[in-house]
Write an enzyme that holds these catalytic residues in place. Structure first.
Site, PDB file in Angstrom:
ATOM      1  N   GLU A  18      -1.151  -2.603  48.831  1.00 36.10           N
ATOM      2  CA  GLU A  18      -1.666  -1.542  47.976  1.00 36.10           C
ATOM      3  C   GLU A  18      -1.372  -0.170  48.574  1.00 36.10           C
ATOM      4  OE1 GLU A  18      -5.682  -3.805  46.308  1.00 36.10           O
ATOM      5  OE2 GLU A  18      -5.856  -2.444  48.021  1.00 36.10           O
ATOM      6  N   CYS A  19      -0.842   0.725  47.767  1.00 34.40           N
ATOM      7  CA  CYS A  19      -0.676   2.146  48.095  1.00 34.40           C
ATOM      8  C   CYS A  19       0.036   2.355  49.431  1.00 34.40           C
ATOM      9  CB  CYS A  19      -2.031   2.850  48.056  1.00 34.40           C
ATOM     10  SG  CYS A  19      -1.896   4.634  47.784  1.00 34.40           S
ATOM     11  N   GLY A  20      -0.696   2.684  50.499  1.00 37.88           N
ATOM     12  CA  GLY A  20      -0.053   2.848  51.799  1.00 37.88           C
ATOM     13  C   GLY A  20       0.684   1.596  52.221  1.00 37.88           C
ATOM     14  N   GLY A  48       1.811  -2.551  44.887  1.00 34.52           N
ATOM     15  CA  GLY A  48       1.634  -1.486  43.908  1.00 34.52           C
ATOM     16  C   GLY A  48       0.743  -0.381  44.441  1.00 34.52           C
TER      17      GLY A  48
END
Length: 444
Positions: free
Chosen positions: A321-323, A421
């Site tokens: 996720e993200c990072g 994502g």
């Protein structure tokens, strides 16, 4: 229900995080077991709460969890505590799309908990009492039981406010810039980087009526518990599979409820540092969000990134996720510097000067070719400054009915058994169960 108090604010930046954390610290120093909570999807404020209280701070978010989910998390997490302290989000009445949903006021009504309103008094005197009255009467279902006036000036300043008090005051906090916590692009610094929050407890004790706050918290009424699941999140079947969880200065944005649900459905979690340690022996891996852009050199030179790429090529299940997404990319660029990352996701991540997405997400998996089944729905949050430059071979698993994702409502690039994502997902029971089931099936 245990004594409960909500520390709310008139707006973001009024000082509620500092005051809530200071109150938690003050109560802990009195020998109380304090269970901390944070309204909304934030990861940073809970890190300060957890460090202070030595109990995991939990998010209470009606949009992501539903009202019953808020009650369930609150009741389960509060077991064994003497008092619950809940820090609000933004302004007290600020909810989803200008409505009540997800606001601190919404949570206060779900839990029937009393509220202390933090008002920034700098630059005002009598006017702050008009603000207090407006907040107290705007919604007759809320219980704003007292006010803390923050950033007050001289004794004369306080006396001018006292002349027309509308609500009981339980604190007059002086303006102390020396105790502030620095911010950066995703918010305040994390708890492991500063001790200012807990240090402010001395200022609070000297300038607030902590006993009066405790008395207000003691008037909390019981909430309806019909259909609320209570008990131990973990079951006797834990250890069925192992999940390596990236956790260090670069990756530390996680919801504790997600961990609990993974453990409930049979996972043993192995925490490790991608910056400083090799990839552990595990059945699957979970890379959360954080600040990889601040640690690019260490991430690039660590052997872990090569091991992640090999694990992905070998078919290991990886969720990011993200990072975590940016770490799995080919390259990460920030402040004019580019570093090589894992090379699992066919894209380059670039940190921009302003945020690229901020808000809630509603996701649905649109394919059976990734690690989640088609049709599964869940909610979450996104907040990032990076964008992806991806190739034509990028495949998206998620369709967002709310949120931006990687590009215009598409999120979750999948490659082999990797799903990565921008959405910080709040795991539903269905999400956790299917994720674990996929890992078990992969091991057969």
């Amino acid at each position: 229900m245990i004594p409960t108090i909500i520390i709310a604010g008139t707006h973001s930046g009024c000082g509620k995080t500092t005051i809530a954390s200071a109150l938690m610290s003050a109560l802990c120093k009195r020998g109380l077991k304090v269970q901390p909570f944070k309204v909304g999807p934030d990861f940073i404020d809970p890190s300060h709460h957890t460090a202070i209280c030595k109990r995991y701070s939990r998010n209470l978010d009606p949009y992501m969890m539903g009202e019953n989910g808020v009650r369930e998390t609150f009741l389960n997490a509060s077991k064994g505590a003497d008092i619950a302290v809940i820090e609000g989000v933004m302004g007290f009445y600020d909810g989803l799309d200008g409505a009540d949903t997800g606001s601190t006021a919404h949570v206060s009504k779900i839990l029937k908990a009393p509220v202390i309103l933090v008002i920034d008094a700098k630059g005002s005197s009598r006017s702050v009492n008009a603000v207090a009255k407006g907040f107290a009467t705007f919604d007759p279902e809320v219980n704003i039981a007292g006010v803390i006036f923050n950033r007050t000036g001289s004794k004369r300043h306080c006396d001018m406010i006292k002349e027309s008090l509308e609500l009981p005051s339980v604190g007059w906090i002086p303006n102390r810039t020396d105790k502030s916590v620095e911010s950066r692009h995703l918010g305040l610094k994390m708890a492991h980087e500063t001790s200012s929050m807990s240090e402010f407890s001395e200022v609070l004790e000297e300038n607030a009526e902590v006993d009066a706050i405790l008395e207000i918290a003691g008037k909390t009424v019981d909430i309806p518990i019909k259909h609320v699941i209570t008990g131990n999140y973990e079951n006797s079947d834990k250890g069925k599979i192992t999940i390596g969880v990236a956790c260090d200065e670069a990756f530390n944005f996680y919801y504790q409820d997600n961990f609990d649900r993974l453990k409930k459905h049979g996972a043993e979690l192995k925490f490790f540092s991608p910056m400083n340690e090799p990839l552990p022996d595990a059945d699957a891996f979970y890379f959360g969000g954080g600040y990889p852009e601040l640690h690019m050199d260490k991430l690039e030179t660590s052997k872990c990134r090569y091991q992640v790429k090999k694990a992905a090529e070998d078919g290991k299940i990886i969720y990011a996720e993200c990072g975590g997404l940016t770490y799995l990319c080919e390259r990460l660029t920030s402040e004019g510097k580019t570093s090589k990352m894992c090379g699992v996701v066919p894209a380059d991540a670039i940190k921009m000067k302003r945020f690229q997405a901020l808000g809630y997400v509603a996701a649905q998996c649109a394919t059976n070719k990734c690690i989640l089944p088609a049709g599964i729905r869940y909610r979450g949050h996104e907040f990032h400054y990076t964008k992806l430059n991806y190739g034509n071979d990028a495949r998206f698993a998620l369709r967002l009915s709310r949120g931006r994702g990687i590009d215009d409502g598409f999120d979750g690039i999948y490659v082999n058994n990797v799903l990565a994502g921008y959405t910080h997902a709040y795991f539903t029971e269905e999400f956790a169960e299917n994720f674990i089931l996929k890992i078990v099936q992969q091991n057969k």
